[in-house]
Design an enzyme around this catalytic site. Structure first.
Site, short mmCIF file in Angstrom:
data_model
loop_
_atom_site.label_atom_id
_atom_site.label_comp_id
_atom_site.label_asym_id
_atom_site.label_seq_id
_atom_site.Cartn_x
_atom_site.Cartn_y
_atom_site.Cartn_z
N HIS A 1 0.86 -1.18 0.00
CA HIS A 1 0.00 0.00 0.00
C HIS A 1 0.90 1.23 0.00
O HIS A 1 1.93 1.26 0.67
CB HIS A 1 -0.92 -0.01 1.22
CG HIS A 1 -1.94 1.10 1.19
ND1 HIS A 1 -2.72 1.36 0.09
CD2 HIS A 1 -2.30 2.01 2.14
CE1 HIS A 1 -3.52 2.37 0.35
NE2 HIS A 1 -3.28 2.79 1.58
N HIS B 1 -3.26 9.26 0.78
CA HIS B 1 -3.28 7.97 0.08
C HIS B 1 -4.66 7.73 -0.50
O HIS B 1 -5.66 8.28 -0.03
CB HIS B 1 -2.87 6.82 1.01
CG HIS B 1 -3.74 6.64 2.22
ND1 HIS B 1 -4.28 5.43 2.59
CD2 HIS B 1 -4.17 7.53 3.16
CE1 HIS B 1 -4.99 5.58 3.69
NE2 HIS B 1 -4.94 6.84 4.06
N CYS C 1 -3.92 2.83 -5.49
CA CYS C 1 -3.04 3.65 -4.65
C CYS C 1 -1.66 3.85 -5.26
O CYS C 1 -1.03 4.89 -5.06
CB CYS C 1 -2.93 3.04 -3.26
SG CYS C 1 -2.11 1.43 -3.20
#
Length: 226
Positions: free
Chosen positions: A62, A74, A157
């Site tokens: 991530h 994010h 992301c």
């Protein structure tokens, strides 16, 4: 001899779907969400504004952009921005249910969370990359905060952070996944797997480019004709 590709394809799809959805593991025997660590859990003294932060999970990474003052921008799948304008509700930590519904609805938001909420208990790797792009990355991330469309393959992301950093959205994780799917489709001994992977990609990952549709369905028609 080559192993049966059908179970391999099914396993790959399941793993990669979890990879791209960013599902957080729940503790054993827990029916609720895992709470994030308390503030101060992470040492942010080595983080610089504009740093690219990576949180490795079991099957994925991530990504976020550090903005300074314990804040990270994010992109997260989230259903709430598409059904409410209540900023207080939206700003709460995204639960698994919100996340999964966001993936299905292709709805997301670029959020600013604390480092603790961003990492959610995972270890953080700091990718300093090129220092020349730090201020540019942070400014771009701040301008993009808010609701946005989401796609597992085309806008996740990693696309967000590479766009903020270099102006070009790229995801090496999803590129690798697409190459693996293409290999399965090209294998003439896995026609059924090719069709299943193709259909799953269209349904779960967004509409496939028109150039890939013949690749998915032509082997199926040849198989049926044979």
């Amino acid at each position: 001899t080559m192993k049966n590709p059908v179970p391999q394809a099914a396993s790959l799809l399941l793993e990669k779907l979890m990879l791209l959805v960013h599902i957080r593991p729940l503790p054993a025997g827990s029916g609720g969400e895992t709470p994030p660590p308390a503030p101060g859990y992470y040492d942010t003294s080595c983080f610089k504004r504009g740093d690219l932060l990576e949180v490795p999970r079991t099957l994925f990474i991530h990504f976020g952009i550090y903005l300074g003052d314990n804040r990270v921008a994010h992109l997260m799948p989230d259903i709430l921005p598409s059904i409410t304008d209540d900023r207080r509700q939206i700003q709460q930590v995204v639960t698994n249910k919100r996340l999964i519904l966001g993936v299905l609805a292709r709805s997301a938001s670029v959020r600013v969370d604390t480092v603790e909420d961003f990492a959610y208990g995972g270890s953080i790797l700091v990718n300093h990359m090129d220092r020349l792009f730090e201020n540019q990355a942070a400014r771009r991330a701040e301008k993009l905060v808010g609701a946005t469309a989401y796609s597992l393959l085309w806008n996740n992301c990693e696309h967000f952070v590479t766009y903020c950093r270099y102006g070009a959205p790229v995801s090496f994780q999803t590129d690798k996944f697409c190459e693996t799917v293409k290999m399965i489709i090209r294998d003439q001994r896995s026609v059924l797997a090719s069709v299943l992977v193709g259909l799953a990609s269209i349904v779960c990952l967004g509409v496939a480019p028109s150039t890939t549709l013949p690749t998915i369905f032509i082997p199926f028609f040849l198989w049926m004709a044979g």
